[in-house]
Design a protein around this motif. Structure first.
Motif, PDB file in Angstrom:
ATOM      1  N   GLY A  13      46.834  32.582  29.483  1.00 12.97           N
ATOM      2  CA  GLY A  13      46.248  32.962  28.196  1.00 12.97           C
ATOM      3  C   GLY A  13      44.904  33.653  28.362  1.00 12.97           C
ATOM      4  O   GLY A  13      44.628  34.662  27.715  1.00 12.97           O
ATOM      5  N   LEU A  14      44.076  33.104  29.241  1.00 14.50           N
ATOM      6  CA  LEU A  14      42.754  33.695  29.466  1.00 14.50           C
ATOM      7  C   LEU A  14      42.831  35.072  30.109  1.00 14.50           C
ATOM      8  O   LEU A  14      42.038  35.957  29.789  1.00 14.50           O
ATOM      9  CB  LEU A  14      41.911  32.765  30.352  1.00 14.50           C
ATOM     10  N   LEU A  15      43.778  35.265  31.024  1.00 13.76           N
ATOM     11  CA  LEU A  15      43.906  36.537  31.742  1.00 13.76           C
ATOM     12  C   LEU A  15      44.881  37.513  31.085  1.00 13.76           C
ATOM     13  O   LEU A  15      45.069  38.612  31.577  1.00 13.76           O
ATOM     14  CB  LEU A  15      44.345  36.269  33.190  1.00 13.76           C
ATOM     15  N   GLY A  16      45.488  37.086  30.004  1.00 18.92           N
ATOM     16  CA  GLY A  16      46.434  37.947  29.304  1.00 18.92           C
ATOM     17  C   GLY A  16      47.722  38.195  30.074  1.00 18.92           C
ATOM     18  O   GLY A  16      48.356  39.234  29.904  1.00 18.92           O
ATOM     19  N   LEU A  17      48.119  37.237  30.915  1.00 18.42           N
ATOM     20  CA  LEU A  17      49.312  37.423  31.743  1.00 18.42           C
ATOM     21  C   LEU A  17      50.600  37.428  30.938  1.00 18.42           C
ATOM     22  O   LEU A  17      51.589  38.040  31.353  1.00 18.42           O
ATOM     23  CB  LEU A  17      49.403  36.322  32.810  1.00 18.42           C
ATOM     24  N   ASP A  18      50.605  36.730  29.820  1.00 18.87           N
ATOM     25  CA  ASP A  18      51.846  36.525  29.087  1.00 18.87           C
ATOM     26  C   ASP A  18      51.865  37.208  27.717  1.00 18.87           C
ATOM     27  O   ASP A  18      52.687  36.864  26.877  1.00 18.87           O
ATOM     28  CB  ASP A  18      52.089  35.020  28.930  1.00 18.87           C
ATOM     29  N   GLU A  19      50.982  38.153  27.519  1.00 20.29           N
ATOM     30  CA  GLU A  19      50.955  38.855  26.239  1.00 20.29           C
ATOM     31  C   GLU A  19      52.248  39.635  26.042  1.00 20.29           C
ATOM     32  O   GLU A  19      52.863  40.104  27.003  1.00 20.29           O
ATOM     33  CB  GLU A  19      49.765  39.807  26.187  1.00 20.29           C
ATOM     34  N   ARG A  20      52.642  39.778  24.812  1.00 17.65           N
ATOM     35  CA  ARG A  20      53.884  40.497  24.490  1.00 17.65           C
ATOM     36  C   ARG A  20      53.887  41.899  25.086  1.00 17.65           C
ATOM     37  O   ARG A  20      54.915  42.389  25.539  1.00 17.65           O
ATOM     38  CB  ARG A  20      54.067  40.544  22.977  1.00 17.65           C
ATOM     39  N   SER A  21      52.734  42.522  25.153  1.00 16.30           N
ATOM     40  CA  SER A  21      52.645  43.886  25.689  1.00 16.30           C
ATOM     41  C   SER A  21      52.911  43.949  27.189  1.00 16.30           C
ATOM     42  O   SER A  21      53.064  45.035  27.744  1.00 16.30           O
ATOM     43  CB  SER A  21      51.266  44.480  25.389  1.00 16.30           C
ATOM     44  N   SER A  22      52.965  42.799  27.852  1.00 15.35           N
ATOM     45  CA  SER A  22      53.249  42.797  29.292  1.00 15.35           C
ATOM     46  C   SER A  22      54.642  42.257  29.584  1.00 15.35           C
ATOM     47  O   SER A  22      55.002  42.054  30.734  1.00 15.35           O
ATOM     48  CB  SER A  22      52.197  41.971  30.045  1.00 15.35           C
ATOM     49  N   GLY A  23      55.442  42.029  28.550  1.00 16.05           N
ATOM     50  CA  GLY A  23      56.747  41.405  28.725  1.00 16.05           C
ATOM     51  C   GLY A  23      57.912  42.367  28.623  1.00 16.05           C
ATOM     52  O   GLY A  23      57.782  43.583  28.796  1.00 16.05           O
ATOM     53  N   LEU A  24      59.062  41.775  28.307  1.00 21.21           N
ATOM     54  CA  LEU A  24      60.300  42.542  28.185  1.00 21.21           C
ATOM     55  C   LEU A  24      60.217  43.543  27.045  1.00 21.21           C
ATOM     56  O   LEU A  24      59.644  43.267  25.995  1.00 21.21           O
ATOM     57  CB  LEU A  24      61.472  41.596  27.926  1.00 21.21           C
ATOM     58  N   ASP A  25      60.808  44.687  27.286  1.00 23.20           N
ATOM     59  CA  ASP A  25      60.862  45.774  26.314  1.00 23.20           C
ATOM     60  C   ASP A  25      59.491  46.293  25.926  1.00 23.20           C
ATOM     61  O   ASP A  25      59.340  46.994  24.932  1.00 23.20           O
ATOM     62  CB  ASP A  25      61.659  45.368  25.067  1.00 23.20           C
ATOM     63  N   ALA A  26      58.482  45.941  26.712  1.00 20.16           N
ATOM     64  CA  ALA A  26      57.137  46.486  26.522  1.00 20.16           C
ATOM     65  C   ALA A  26      56.688  47.068  27.869  1.00 20.16           C
ATOM     66  O   ALA A  26      56.727  48.278  28.061  1.00 20.16           O
ATOM     67  CB  ALA A  26      56.175  45.413  26.028  1.00 20.16           C
ATOM     68  N   ARG A  27      56.310  46.198  28.805  1.00 20.23           N
ATOM     69  CA  ARG A  27      55.934  46.675  30.140  1.00 20.23           C
ATOM     70  C   ARG A  27      57.159  47.073  30.948  1.00 20.23           C
ATOM     71  O   ARG A  27      57.141  48.046  31.698  1.00 20.23           O
ATOM     72  CB  ARG A  27      55.147  45.591  30.904  1.00 20.23           C
ATOM     73  N   VAL A  28      58.231  46.313  30.822  1.00 17.09           N
ATOM     74  CA  VAL A  28      59.482  46.611  31.536  1.00 17.09           C
ATOM     75  C   VAL A  28      60.649  46.569  30.557  1.00 17.09           C
ATOM     76  O   VAL A  28      60.624  45.824  29.584  1.00 17.09           O
ATOM     77  CB  VAL A  28      59.752  45.615  32.688  1.00 17.09           C
ATOM     78  N   GLY A  29      61.646  47.366  30.841  1.00 19.64           N
ATOM     79  CA  GLY A  29      62.862  47.328  30.042  1.00 19.64           C
ATOM     80  C   GLY A  29      63.687  46.110  30.414  1.00 19.64           C
ATOM     81  O   GLY A  29      63.650  45.635  31.550  1.00 19.64           O
ATOM     82  N   SER A  30      64.429  45.616  29.471  1.00 24.30           N
ATOM     83  CA  SER A  30      65.287  44.472  29.718  1.00 24.30           C
ATOM     84  C   SER A  30      66.463  44.861  30.597  1.00 24.30           C
ATOM     85  O   SER A  30      66.988  45.981  30.512  1.00 24.30           O
ATOM     86  CB  SER A  30      65.814  43.916  28.388  1.00 24.30           C
ATOM     87  N   LEU A  31      66.904  43.922  31.405  1.00 26.90           N
ATOM     88  CA  LEU A  31      68.101  44.134  32.212  1.00 26.90           C
ATOM     89  C   LEU A  31      69.355  44.206  31.339  1.00 26.90           C
ATOM     90  O   LEU A  31      70.414  44.611  31.823  1.00 26.90           O
ATOM     91  CB  LEU A  31      68.247  43.024  33.256  1.00 26.90           C
ATOM     92  N   ARG A  32      69.245  43.829  30.081  1.00 24.57           N
ATOM     93  CA  ARG A  32      70.381  43.980  29.165  1.00 24.57           C
ATOM     94  C   ARG A  32      70.855  45.434  29.139  1.00 24.57           C
ATOM     95  O   ARG A  32      72.035  45.704  28.976  1.00 24.57           O
ATOM     96  CB  ARG A  32      69.999  43.527  27.752  1.00 24.57           C
ATOM     97  N   ASP A  33      69.914  46.373  29.324  1.00 24.48           N
ATOM     98  CA  ASP A  33      70.268  47.792  29.316  1.00 24.48           C
ATOM     99  C   ASP A  33      71.119  48.187  30.520  1.00 24.48           C
ATOM    100  O   ASP A  33      71.750  49.239  30.505  1.00 24.48           O
ATOM    101  CB  ASP A  33      69.003  48.655  29.279  1.00 24.48           C
ATOM    102  N   ARG A  34      71.119  47.360  31.559  1.00 30.22           N
ATOM    103  CA  ARG A  34      71.897  47.645  32.767  1.00 30.22           C
ATOM    104  C   ARG A  34      73.260  46.953  32.773  1.00 30.22           C
ATOM    105  O   ARG A  34      74.039  47.157  33.690  1.00 30.22           O
ATOM    106  CB  ARG A  34      71.149  47.162  34.010  1.00 30.22           C
ATOM    107  N   LEU A  35      73.505  46.102  31.794  1.00 30.00           N
ATOM    108  CA  LEU A  35      74.759  45.347  31.802  1.00 30.00           C
ATOM    109  C   LEU A  35      75.962  46.280  31.712  1.00 30.00           C
ATOM    110  O   LEU A  35      76.008  47.153  30.844  1.00 30.00           O
ATOM    111  CB  LEU A  35      74.808  44.364  30.626  1.00 30.00           C
ATOM    112  N   PRO A  36      76.955  46.069  32.590  1.00 36.68           N
ATOM    113  CA  PRO A  36      78.202  46.826  32.441  1.00 36.68           C
ATOM    114  C   PRO A  36      78.869  46.449  31.123  1.00 36.68           C
ATOM    115  O   PRO A  36      78.617  45.373  30.571  1.00 36.68           O
ATOM    116  CB  PRO A  36      79.053  46.355  33.625  1.00 36.68           C
ATOM    117  N   ASP A  37      79.731  47.302  30.638  1.00 36.51           N
ATOM    118  CA  ASP A  37      80.387  47.074  29.350  1.00 36.51           C
ATOM    119  C   ASP A  37      81.066  45.713  29.258  1.00 36.51           C
ATOM    120  O   ASP A  37      80.992  45.057  28.224  1.00 36.51           O
ATOM    121  CB  ASP A  37      81.414  48.176  29.060  1.00 36.51           C
TER     122      ASP A  37
END
Length: 192
Positions: free
Chosen positions: A71-95
């Motif tokens: 919390g103090l270092l901002g490690l878990d802010e939404r802007s550093s998470g899925l679909d913000a800093r990195v794309g979700s692996l859901r986008d790589r799922l085969p059909d």
């Protein structure tokens, strides 16, 4: 019990197709003896388990410290998470994996479920330090039964992420994982 990497890498898990660029951090055998149809029970236990609240005091203290520092270092802010800093692996799922169930109704935070099959489940999380995958599988135990197996795959975020992963490694191996393995076994036996 910690396993050799080959316990994960030599199997034809679907996660290999999706997270091939992630490093395998850990592989553990889970003391969860069962039959061929008990995997759903294991997935449900992971999502509704009592970790870290039911863990020993040193584990709870480390966990609380990690979230406080995060919390103090901002490690878990939404802007550093899925679909913000990195794309979700859901986008790589085969059909064929896109329509699979993702897990039970319980909350998986901080993880986001990706897919669930008869013997394999994957969930992801991301923060400022890394993008990680929790992979749970159901494997034959070599004695006519089955047991769970857990793997952790990571993609560190730059130099800071690699340094962070290196820094926490001794804590994971000496305090966190041993307590987690004991808790998983205890909850498995309690739930019958």
């Amino acid at each position: 019990m910690k396993l050799a990497d080959t316990a994960h890498t030599t199997r034809s898990w679907r996660i290999h197709e999706i997270a091939g660029d992630f490093a395998l951090e850990d592989v553990w055998a889970l003391d969860t003896p069962g039959g061929p149809d008990d995997f759903d029970k294991l997935v449900k236990q992971f999502s509704s388990g009592n970790f870290p609240d039911g863990a020993p005091l040193p584990v709870r203290a480390l966990w609380a410290l990690r979230w406080k520092l995060g919390g103090l270092l901002g490690l878990d802010e939404r802007s550093s998470g899925l679909d913000a800093r990195v794309g979700s692996l859901r986008d790589r799922l085969p059909d064929d994996l896109r329509g699979t169930p993702t897990g039970p109704d319980e909350d998986w935070l901080p993880f986001t479920p990706l897919y669930r099959l008869d013997d394999e489940f994957a969930a992801e999380m991301a923060n400022r330090t890394m993008h990680g995958v929790l992979h749970i599988a159901w494997v034959e135990d070599g004695q006519g039964g089955y047991r769970g197996q857990m793997a952790v795959l990571v993609k560190p975020n730059g130099v800071f992420g690699r340094a962070y992963m290196g820094f926490i490694k001794p804590f994971r191996y000496t305090i966190i994982y041993p307590a987690l393995m004991r808790m998983i076994a205890r909850e498995w036996k309690t739930r019958g």
